[in-house]
Enzyme design. Sequence first.
Site, PDB file in Angstrom:
ATOM      1  N   TYR A 118       0.822  -1.213   0.000  1.00 23.90           N
ATOM      2  CA  TYR A 118       0.000   0.000   0.000  1.00 23.90           C
ATOM      3  C   TYR A 118       0.858   1.266   0.000  1.00 23.90           C
ATOM      4  O   TYR A 118       0.405   2.317   0.437  1.00 23.90           O
ATOM      5  CB  TYR A 118      -0.927   0.028   1.212  1.00 23.90           C
ATOM      6  CG  TYR A 118      -1.984  -1.059   1.244  1.00 23.90           C
ATOM      7  CD1 TYR A 118      -3.023  -1.074   0.326  1.00 23.90           C
ATOM      8  CD2 TYR A 118      -1.938  -2.052   2.219  1.00 23.90           C
ATOM      9  CE1 TYR A 118      -3.993  -2.065   0.366  1.00 23.90           C
ATOM     10  CE2 TYR A 118      -2.912  -3.050   2.266  1.00 23.90           C
ATOM     11  CZ  TYR A 118      -3.940  -3.044   1.335  1.00 23.90           C
ATOM     12  OH  TYR A 118      -4.897  -4.024   1.390  1.00 23.90           O
ATOM     13  N   ASP A 147      -0.917  -9.656   9.610  1.00 24.68           N
ATOM     14  CA  ASP A 147      -0.016 -10.763   9.285  1.00 24.68           C
ATOM     15  C   ASP A 147       1.450 -10.438   9.556  1.00 24.68           C
ATOM     16  O   ASP A 147       2.105 -11.167  10.283  1.00 24.68           O
ATOM     17  CB  ASP A 147      -0.228 -11.216   7.833  1.00 24.68           C
ATOM     18  CG  ASP A 147      -0.902 -12.586   7.807  1.00 24.68           C
ATOM     19  OD1 ASP A 147      -0.601 -13.392   8.702  1.00 24.68           O
ATOM     20  OD2 ASP A 147      -1.728 -12.835   6.924  1.00 24.68           O
ATOM     21  N   HIS A 157       4.354  -7.142  -4.272  1.00 21.97           N
ATOM     22  CA  HIS A 157       2.998  -7.223  -4.790  1.00 21.97           C
ATOM     23  C   HIS A 157       2.234  -6.007  -4.283  1.00 21.97           C
ATOM     24  O   HIS A 157       2.673  -5.327  -3.366  1.00 21.97           O
ATOM     25  CB  HIS A 157       2.311  -8.495  -4.298  1.00 21.97           C
ATOM     26  CG  HIS A 157       2.114  -8.526  -2.817  1.00 21.97           C
ATOM     27  ND1 HIS A 157       3.064  -9.013  -1.958  1.00 21.97           N
ATOM     28  CD2 HIS A 157       1.101  -8.104  -2.038  1.00 21.97           C
ATOM     29  CE1 HIS A 157       2.636  -8.895  -0.716  1.00 21.97           C
ATOM     30  NE2 HIS A 157       1.447  -8.344  -0.733  1.00 21.97           N
ATOM     31  N   TYR A 178     -11.138  -0.243   0.003  1.00 19.33           N
ATOM     32  CA  TYR A 178     -11.082   0.345   1.344  1.00 19.33           C
ATOM     33  C   TYR A 178      -9.718   0.966   1.585  1.00 19.33           C
ATOM     34  O   TYR A 178      -9.529   1.743   2.526  1.00 19.33           O
ATOM     35  CB  TYR A 178     -11.396  -0.718   2.412  1.00 19.33           C
ATOM     36  CG  TYR A 178     -10.183  -1.422   2.990  1.00 19.33           C
ATOM     37  CD1 TYR A 178      -9.573  -2.465   2.318  1.00 19.33           C
ATOM     38  CD2 TYR A 178      -9.633  -1.009   4.197  1.00 19.33           C
ATOM     39  CE1 TYR A 178      -8.456  -3.091   2.830  1.00 19.33           C
ATOM     40  CE2 TYR A 178      -8.508  -1.634   4.719  1.00 19.33           C
ATOM     41  CZ  TYR A 178      -7.918  -2.678   4.037  1.00 19.33           C
ATOM     42  OH  TYR A 178      -6.801  -3.282   4.542  1.00 19.33           O
ATOM     43  N   ARG A 179      -8.756   0.668   0.708  1.00 22.79           N
ATOM     44  CA  ARG A 179      -7.361   1.072   0.915  1.00 22.79           C
ATOM     45  C   ARG A 179      -6.630   0.754  -0.391  1.00 22.79           C
ATOM     46  O   ARG A 179      -7.010  -0.196  -1.077  1.00 22.79           O
ATOM     47  CB  ARG A 179      -6.825   0.187   2.036  1.00 22.79           C
ATOM     48  CG  ARG A 179      -5.459   0.458   2.578  1.00 22.79           C
ATOM     49  CD  ARG A 179      -5.212  -0.552   3.711  1.00 22.79           C
ATOM     50  NE  ARG A 179      -3.912  -0.398   4.294  1.00 22.79           N
ATOM     51  CZ  ARG A 179      -3.391  -1.253   5.171  1.00 22.79           C
ATOM     52  NH1 ARG A 179      -4.063  -2.318   5.561  1.00 22.79           N
ATOM     53  NH2 ARG A 179      -2.197  -1.043   5.682  1.00 22.79           N
TER      54      ARG A 179
HETATM   55  C1  LIG Z   1       2.723 -10.086   2.882  1.00 25.30           C
HETATM   56  C2  LIG Z   1       1.955  -8.955   3.480  1.00 25.30           C
HETATM   57  C3  LIG Z   1       0.880  -9.209   4.312  1.00 25.30           C
HETATM   58  C4  LIG Z   1       0.151  -8.152   4.855  1.00 25.30           C
HETATM   59  N1  LIG Z   1      -0.877  -8.443   5.694  1.00 25.30           N
HETATM   60  C5  LIG Z   1      -1.575  -7.443   6.266  1.00 25.30           C
HETATM   61  C6  LIG Z   1      -2.617  -7.731   7.182  1.00 25.30           C
HETATM   62  O1  LIG Z   1      -2.869  -8.876   7.531  1.00 25.30           O
HETATM   63  N2  LIG Z   1      -3.314  -6.682   7.685  1.00 25.30           N
HETATM   64  C7  LIG Z   1      -3.009  -5.391   7.379  1.00 25.30           C
HETATM   65  O2  LIG Z   1      -3.658  -4.482   7.880  1.00 25.30           O
HETATM   66  N3  LIG Z   1      -2.015  -5.108   6.527  1.00 25.30           N
HETATM   67  C8  LIG Z   1      -1.284  -6.082   5.970  1.00 25.30           C
HETATM   68  N4  LIG Z   1      -0.251  -5.773   5.115  1.00 25.30           N
HETATM   69  C9  LIG Z   1      -0.007  -4.344   4.752  1.00 25.30           C
HETATM   70  C10 LIG Z   1       1.015  -3.596   5.652  1.00 25.30           C
HETATM   71  O3  LIG Z   1       2.236  -4.282   5.626  1.00 25.30           O
HETATM   72  C11 LIG Z   1       0.570  -3.431   7.104  1.00 25.30           C
HETATM   73  O4  LIG Z   1      -0.703  -2.861   7.155  1.00 25.30           O
HETATM   74  C12 LIG Z   1       1.526  -2.567   7.938  1.00 25.30           C
HETATM   75  O5  LIG Z   1       1.211  -2.689   9.301  1.00 25.30           O
HETATM   76  C13 LIG Z   1       1.458  -1.076   7.566  1.00 25.30           C
HETATM   77  O6  LIG Z   1       2.684  -0.485   7.857  1.00 25.30           O
HETATM   78  P1  LIG Z   1       2.980   0.338   9.204  1.00 25.30           P
HETATM   79  O7  LIG Z   1       2.244  -0.313  10.307  1.00 25.30           O
HETATM   80  O8  LIG Z   1       4.436   0.460   9.316  1.00 25.30           O
HETATM   81  O9  LIG Z   1       2.288   1.730   8.910  1.00 25.30           O
HETATM   82  P2  LIG Z   1       2.986   3.037   8.304  1.00 25.30           P
HETATM   83  O10 LIG Z   1       3.621   2.680   7.025  1.00 25.30           O
HETATM   84  O11 LIG Z   1       3.818   3.705   9.313  1.00 25.30           O
HETATM   85  O12 LIG Z   1       1.692   3.918   8.086  1.00 25.30           O
HETATM   86  C14 LIG Z   1       0.796   3.727   7.036  1.00 25.30           C
HETATM   87  C15 LIG Z   1       0.367   5.095   6.504  1.00 25.30           C
HETATM   88  O13 LIG Z   1      -0.391   5.770   7.508  1.00 25.30           O
HETATM   89  C16 LIG Z   1      -0.023   7.154   7.593  1.00 25.30           C
HETATM   90  N5  LIG Z   1       0.574   7.397   8.898  1.00 25.30           N
HETATM   91  C17 LIG Z   1       1.328   6.513   9.601  1.00 25.30           C
HETATM   92  N6  LIG Z   1       1.654   7.030  10.793  1.00 25.30           N
HETATM   93  C18 LIG Z   1       1.136   8.262  10.847  1.00 25.30           C
HETATM   94  C19 LIG Z   1       1.106   9.255  11.853  1.00 25.30           C
HETATM   95  N7  LIG Z   1       1.682   9.046  13.032  1.00 25.30           N
HETATM   96  N8  LIG Z   1       0.448  10.404  11.601  1.00 25.30           N
HETATM   97  C20 LIG Z   1      -0.182  10.591  10.423  1.00 25.30           C
HETATM   98  N9  LIG Z   1      -0.206   9.668   9.433  1.00 25.30           N
HETATM   99  C21 LIG Z   1       0.440   8.510   9.644  1.00 25.30           C
HETATM  100  C22 LIG Z   1       0.963   7.408   6.477  1.00 25.30           C
HETATM  101  O14 LIG Z   1       0.254   7.906   5.367  1.00 25.30           O
HETATM  102  C23 LIG Z   1       1.531   6.024   6.184  1.00 25.30           C
HETATM  103  O15 LIG Z   1       1.943   5.882   4.841  1.00 25.30           O
HETATM  104  C24 LIG Z   1       0.497  -6.806   4.550  1.00 25.30           C
HETATM  105  C25 LIG Z   1       1.587  -6.554   3.715  1.00 25.30           C
HETATM  106  C26 LIG Z   1       2.314  -7.615   3.194  1.00 25.30           C
HETATM  107  C27 LIG Z   1       3.468  -7.305   2.321  1.00 25.30           C
END
Ligand SMILES: Cc1cc2nc3c(=O)[nH]c(=O)nc-3n(C[C@H](O)[C@H](O)[C@H](O)COP(=O)(O)OP(=O)(O)OC[C@H]3O[C@@H](n4cnc5c(N)ncnc54)[C@H](O)[C@@H]3O)c2cc1C
Lengths: 529, 133
Positions: free
Chosen positions: A91, A150, A390, A473-474
Amino acid sequence: MALPPGLSEVTFADGIAEMRSIVGNEWVFDQPADLNTYRDFYSVLWGEPEEKHASAAIAPANVEEVQAVVRTANERSIPLYPISTGRNLGYGGAAPVLSGSVVLDLKRMNKVLDVNESNCSCLVEPGVSYFDMYRHLRESGSKLWLDVPDPGWGSMVGNALDSGGGYTVGGYRGHWEAVCGIEAVMADGELFRTGMGALPGSETWQQYRMGIGPCLDGLFRQSTLGVVTKMGFYLFPEPEAALSTSVEVFRFEDIEELIEIMNELEYGNVFNGMPGVSSPVLSQENPIAMSIVPEPDVMNRMVAETGHAAWRASFNFYGPEKVIRAQWEHVQERYAHFPGVKFTESSFVKLPLSPEDLERVQKPRFGIPSLDIFSVGSRGYGNFNPSDGHIWFSAVIPRSGKGIIDANRVMRRECERLGLDLFMFVPSVTCWTRSFVLFAAVPVYKDPERNRHLRDAVKEVIGICASHGWGEYRCPPAFMDDVMDAYSFNDNKLRRVNEQIKDALDPNGILSAGRYGVWPQHLREGREA
Amino acid sequence: MITRRDLIKWTAVAPALATGSQAAFARAPQGLDALLLDERFSPEPAADYARIPVMRFAGDVTGVWYDHLDRRWRDPGYVLGGITGSDALFVLETLANHHGRRVVSRTALAEPNIDGVRPVSWVIAPHHPSVTA
Ligand SMILES: Cc1cc2nc3c(=O)[nH]c(=O)nc-3n(C[C@H](O)[C@H](O)[C@H](O)COP(=O)(O)OP(=O)(O)OC[C@H]3O[C@@H](n4cnc5c(N)ncnc54)[C@H](O)[C@@H]3O)c2cc1C
């Protein structure tokens, strides 16, 4: 280095120098090797001129530093892109939506500020990862569970802000649904708290979400309006036991009632875990990719020939053993009239998990962070190699039999027509209660030609889904404008209201420009055409 | 940021890990604080080698991360060598970057791929001033 659009080198350099003095030299990253770590490794624009690049990254240590950095940026109109842990793979990763933005990396703000055992809640900073929180709970002897996605390496805050999901109990596994209380630095540098956090001395910030007046938490979901510096969450009290079961039915036409009863049981709190709907007969080739739903007689013939069920509903229960066994009994009674129905108890475990159970179970189902998902490809489970990457295509569809069948057929047909590979395809994900979300994982390449084709095809699929009333949704940044465009009721009033709010709260347009199709005024021209 | 001492350490290590996984392991990878072996590519059991602790796993880095690296990488120092699948290295490299560390050497090995996953030998070392020893 990609400079922010419309900003002079002098102003930018002056802003970065000021930020350096705020956070300390070593927490400003502006060298190519450092900036490389803020690329989106799953970008569909990889290596192309349009790939989103940060111009610099700044890692403040506390709220005061965040405020000072935001004020500095606001005075000079320098675009900032806040991330928590930046693991948003599929994403957008850690890259900004607008090239040239300065990534505001909140990884150093990683304190668990509070865990309240009796209220079953916590308050965390944005850099707290699921692993951090899990360790904190286990090492402090807490009796609370968290819900995890995950990959356990992301942050509770970043994941919830992008509306991520996990796999345990309803009300917790839709991570945004479990949020209670937000603190954010607004574009003018002022600190804002939602809900009861706005009342000095309140002890109910993590208890009562709404506070008074319009509920403003929504301002920060998938938004461009603030830098979230604290977030409260509800946590689940560790249950006594967990039970996983399934109900299999053997006729194409059983799907509608199978889901109607499942809905009634979940919304009536007869089971609390994540349900699932799959088709064993259509998943013979690949257990994580349902093939196209054929005509009823064809599917029923396949069932007769293979002995595989047409549909399987899975039910998960968490709670006292006596209670969940009685709940499962009731579920079986509700499905007993289906011809040939098969009930299976696939696992029952007492909690906390024994070391043997821990080895055997799917960890996220028990709120235990894991990185196992990145090695599933090598077990022959789908053609998945994380270093290639992906994107996720995730559309909200109706929670009904018709919903699954229609979405399955449209997606399968159109993806085949467009030559779009899917290595994972599940039309009925239920991380978020009350609807299904259709999930497709689309492989990304490091080859611009193939990615160009992928982008065109995905954009077409977004339009096709919208024509059926299904919206994502995203989504990854490359598709945010298209997805927002699809929410077109009343001449795109949704986007227009978002823009009005953006202009009022962030007139210089410095925060998260372009996220989910909301651009500040000075970057909007031309896009409206 | 990269100290001379670190450089000497890594240049000693990198060639040792640059051959096939068996050979890479057989040569003493001096200068490492630990060696990580992915059993998918290096199946025979190995005790600690040349007093270098060896950690083993099979594709999924969760245990290695939670039990060892998450703690180790909070403190300065700690040069880690590995012979793993490219999938595991992708995860470790992402975590390493977050903790001020970098992959300073990376070599694709000649062994056959497993389901599209290549074996790679590598060294991850501290890079950011907050963790350089
Ligand atoms: C193989 C695989 C499986 C996955 N499975 C899942 C799953 O089961 N469920 C799921 O939800 N996702 C999944 N994901 C997607 C993703 O990896 C996760 O959602 C991950 O937790 C998001 O990254 P993060 O928590 O570091 O958020 P970040 O990358 O830190 O934040 C996401 C976005 O939110 C905003 N943001 C973050 N922090 C702030 C802040 N403090 N203030 C304002 N804006 C902010 C920014 O726009 C940022 O780009 C998967 C991805 C992969 C590759």
